[in-house]
Enzyme design. Structure first.
Site, mmCIF file in Angstrom:
data_model
loop_
_atom_site.group_PDB
_atom_site.id
_atom_site.type_symbol
_atom_site.label_atom_id
_atom_site.label_comp_id
_atom_site.label_asym_id
_atom_site.label_seq_id
_atom_site.Cartn_x
_atom_site.Cartn_y
_atom_site.Cartn_z
ATOM 1 N N GLY A 11 0.790 -1.151 0.047
ATOM 2 C CA GLY A 11 0.070 0.076 0.002
ATOM 3 C C GLY A 11 0.683 1.208 -0.165
ATOM 4 O O GLY A 11 0.560 2.306 -0.890
ATOM 5 N N LYS A 12 1.781 1.125 0.837
ATOM 6 C CA LYS A 12 2.918 2.424 0.980
ATOM 7 C C LYS A 12 3.572 2.477 -0.403
ATOM 8 O O LYS A 12 3.715 3.707 -1.002
ATOM 9 C CB LYS A 12 3.911 1.937 1.993
ATOM 10 C CG LYS A 12 3.474 2.325 3.489
ATOM 11 C CD LYS A 12 4.686 2.159 4.311
ATOM 12 C CE LYS A 12 4.283 2.655 5.584
ATOM 13 N NZ LYS A 12 5.461 2.481 6.430
ATOM 14 N N ASP A 68 8.610 5.496 8.160
ATOM 15 C CA ASP A 68 8.101 4.878 9.182
ATOM 16 C C ASP A 68 6.805 5.843 9.503
ATOM 17 O O ASP A 68 7.063 6.986 9.832
ATOM 18 C CB ASP A 68 8.935 4.933 10.307
ATOM 19 C CG ASP A 68 9.243 3.327 10.551
ATOM 20 O OD1 ASP A 68 9.698 2.600 9.868
ATOM 21 O OD2 ASP A 68 8.945 2.914 11.804
ATOM 22 N N PHE A 152 -5.517 0.924 3.745
ATOM 23 C CA PHE A 152 -4.719 0.000 4.508
ATOM 24 C C PHE A 152 -4.759 0.175 6.030
ATOM 25 O O PHE A 152 -4.918 1.332 6.199
ATOM 26 C CB PHE A 152 -3.458 -0.596 3.954
ATOM 27 C CG PHE A 152 -2.383 0.515 4.064
ATOM 28 C CD1 PHE A 152 -2.410 1.804 2.937
ATOM 29 C CD2 PHE A 152 -1.488 0.864 5.298
ATOM 30 C CE1 PHE A 152 -1.460 2.696 3.041
ATOM 31 C CE2 PHE A 152 -0.585 1.635 5.273
ATOM 32 C CZ PHE A 152 -0.472 2.682 4.186
ATOM 33 N N GLY A 153 -4.273 -0.598 6.722
ATOM 34 C CA GLY A 153 -3.656 -0.132 8.143
ATOM 35 C C GLY A 153 -4.852 0.307 8.942
ATOM 36 O O GLY A 153 -6.036 -0.212 9.055
ATOM 37 N N ASP A 155 -6.322 2.923 7.973
ATOM 38 C CA ASP A 155 -7.379 4.081 7.173
ATOM 39 C C ASP A 155 -8.770 3.807 7.467
ATOM 40 O O ASP A 155 -9.602 4.779 7.279
ATOM 41 C CB ASP A 155 -7.142 3.561 5.693
ATOM 42 C CG ASP A 155 -6.064 4.160 5.165
ATOM 43 O OD1 ASP A 155 -5.425 5.095 5.797
ATOM 44 O OD2 ASP A 155 -5.485 3.844 4.023
ATOM 45 N N LYS A 193 -6.977 10.610 -0.945
ATOM 46 C CA LYS A 193 -6.169 10.500 0.398
ATOM 47 C C LYS A 193 -4.807 11.371 0.305
ATOM 48 O O LYS A 193 -4.361 11.745 1.237
ATOM 49 C CB LYS A 193 -6.059 8.980 0.778
ATOM 50 C CG LYS A 193 -5.134 8.575 1.973
ATOM 51 C CD LYS A 193 -4.677 7.296 2.330
ATOM 52 C CE LYS A 193 -3.746 7.230 3.481
ATOM 53 N NZ LYS A 193 -3.139 6.071 3.625
HETATM 54 P P1 IMP Z 1 4.955 1.578 9.423
HETATM 55 O O1 IMP Z 1 5.766 0.835 10.626
HETATM 56 O O2 IMP Z 1 5.437 2.697 8.925
HETATM 57 O O3 IMP Z 1 4.711 0.450 8.342
HETATM 58 O O4 IMP Z 1 3.470 1.853 9.995
HETATM 59 C C1 IMP Z 1 3.111 1.320 11.351
HETATM 60 C C2 IMP Z 1 1.569 0.889 11.250
HETATM 61 O O5 IMP Z 1 0.734 2.243 10.712
HETATM 62 C C3 IMP Z 1 1.210 -0.190 10.131
HETATM 63 O O6 IMP Z 1 0.275 -1.040 10.661
HETATM 64 C C4 IMP Z 1 0.633 0.728 9.134
HETATM 65 O O7 IMP Z 1 -0.309 -0.143 8.385
HETATM 66 C C5 IMP Z 1 0.000 1.889 9.803
HETATM 67 N N1 IMP Z 1 0.074 2.879 9.026
HETATM 68 C C6 IMP Z 1 0.963 3.760 8.303
HETATM 69 N N2 IMP Z 1 0.738 4.590 7.474
HETATM 70 C C7 IMP Z 1 -0.643 4.388 7.476
HETATM 71 C C8 IMP Z 1 -1.611 4.925 6.525
HETATM 72 O O8 IMP Z 1 -1.384 6.147 5.859
HETATM 73 N N3 IMP Z 1 -2.875 4.641 6.799
HETATM 74 C C9 IMP Z 1 -3.264 3.626 7.812
HETATM 75 N N4 IMP Z 1 -2.538 3.023 8.317
HETATM 76 C C10 IMP Z 1 -1.192 3.431 8.432
#
Ligand code: IMP
Length: 214
Positions: A11-12, A68, A152-153, A155, A193
């Site tokens: 997704g990122k 991150d 994702f996550g 959202d 978004k």
């Molecule tokens: P990460 O460690 O940067 O990958 O992100 C930490 C957590 O935050 C992960 O579970 C991601 O799914 C969530 N996350 C990061 N960015 C977003 C976003 O833009 N939307 C939703 N969830 C996010």
């Protein structure tokens, strides 16, 4: 120009690809599992990851991107923050909704303030032995119900604050030129978004400083 984006999250990658494409920069996924240090600061985590990955770059002259992010909820003293990934895997978005069940008001502004939260992202770009760091924030609030969609996550439960005509975030409850009208990120298209996104803002900061890397 090619950037290797070190992440396991597709997704990122899609978000970064869409963003950099308009600048003629190609983004490739770099699948490398770095060990996350126990730290309560996103920048420390991201710096540690980039240091671990540099020796594994396919070509030492390639650019490497690490980003991150985390969700920081005011009423939970910033939780889940740097533990967002772990919390998503254990409690899921429904667990966060449960933790915040008692935080509600009939007054929409008070309700928004009780459920205030923000996404933060720290992006680090490495090139030829140098790094640039940029942070992006997206203020908003936690919804009362999850809206599952293409996101994702977190959202499905995060509603960004409105934006003014220049794309700046407004305080909770203020109507802006751009609004999701109370719909969480999960219920809006990705292009939409991007206008609010913490990641987008962090990447914008990187691009504006790209010339520092020569
Ligand atoms: P990460 O460690 O940067 O990958 O992100 C930490 C957590 O935050 C992960 O579970 C991601 O799914 C969530 N996350 C990061 N960015 C977003 C976003 O833009 N939307 C939703 N969830 C996010």
């Amino acid at each position: 120009m090619t950037i290797w984006f070190m992440t396991t999250n597709r997704g990122k990658v899609e978000e970064a690809r869409q963003y950099f494409a308009s600048y003629g920069i190609e983004v490739n996924q770099f699948e490398f599992e770095a060990t996350e240090p126990q730290a309560d600061d996103l920048e420390i985590v991201a710096l540690s990851k980039i240091e671990q990955a540099i020796p594994h770059l396919p070509n030492s002259s390639d650019m490497l991107l690490v980003e991150d992010a985390g969700l920081f909820v005011d009423s939970l003293n910033g939780f889940p923050g740097v533990y967002s990934s772990y919390v998503l895997n254990t409690l899921d978005v429904h667990g966060i909704l449960k933790l915040m069940d008692h935080l509600k008001s009939d007054d929409p502004i008070q309700d928004g303030n009780l459920r205030k939260a923000e996404f933060r992202a720290v992006a680090i770009l490495y090139k030829d032995g140098q790094t640039i760091v940029s942070e992006g924030v997206c203020p908003g609030r936690i919804a009362h119900q999850a809206v599952m969609g293409d996101g994702f996550g977190f959202d499905p439960i995060f509603i960004p604050t409105d934006l003014d005509e220049d794309g700046n975030s407004l305080p909770i409850g203020e109507m802006g030129a751009k609004s999701t009208h109370g719909t969480p990120f999960g219920g809006i298209p990705l292009e939409e978004k991007q206008k609010y996104s913490h990641r987008h803002r962090a990447l914008e900061g990187l691009l504006s400083n790209l010339d520092m890397l020569g």
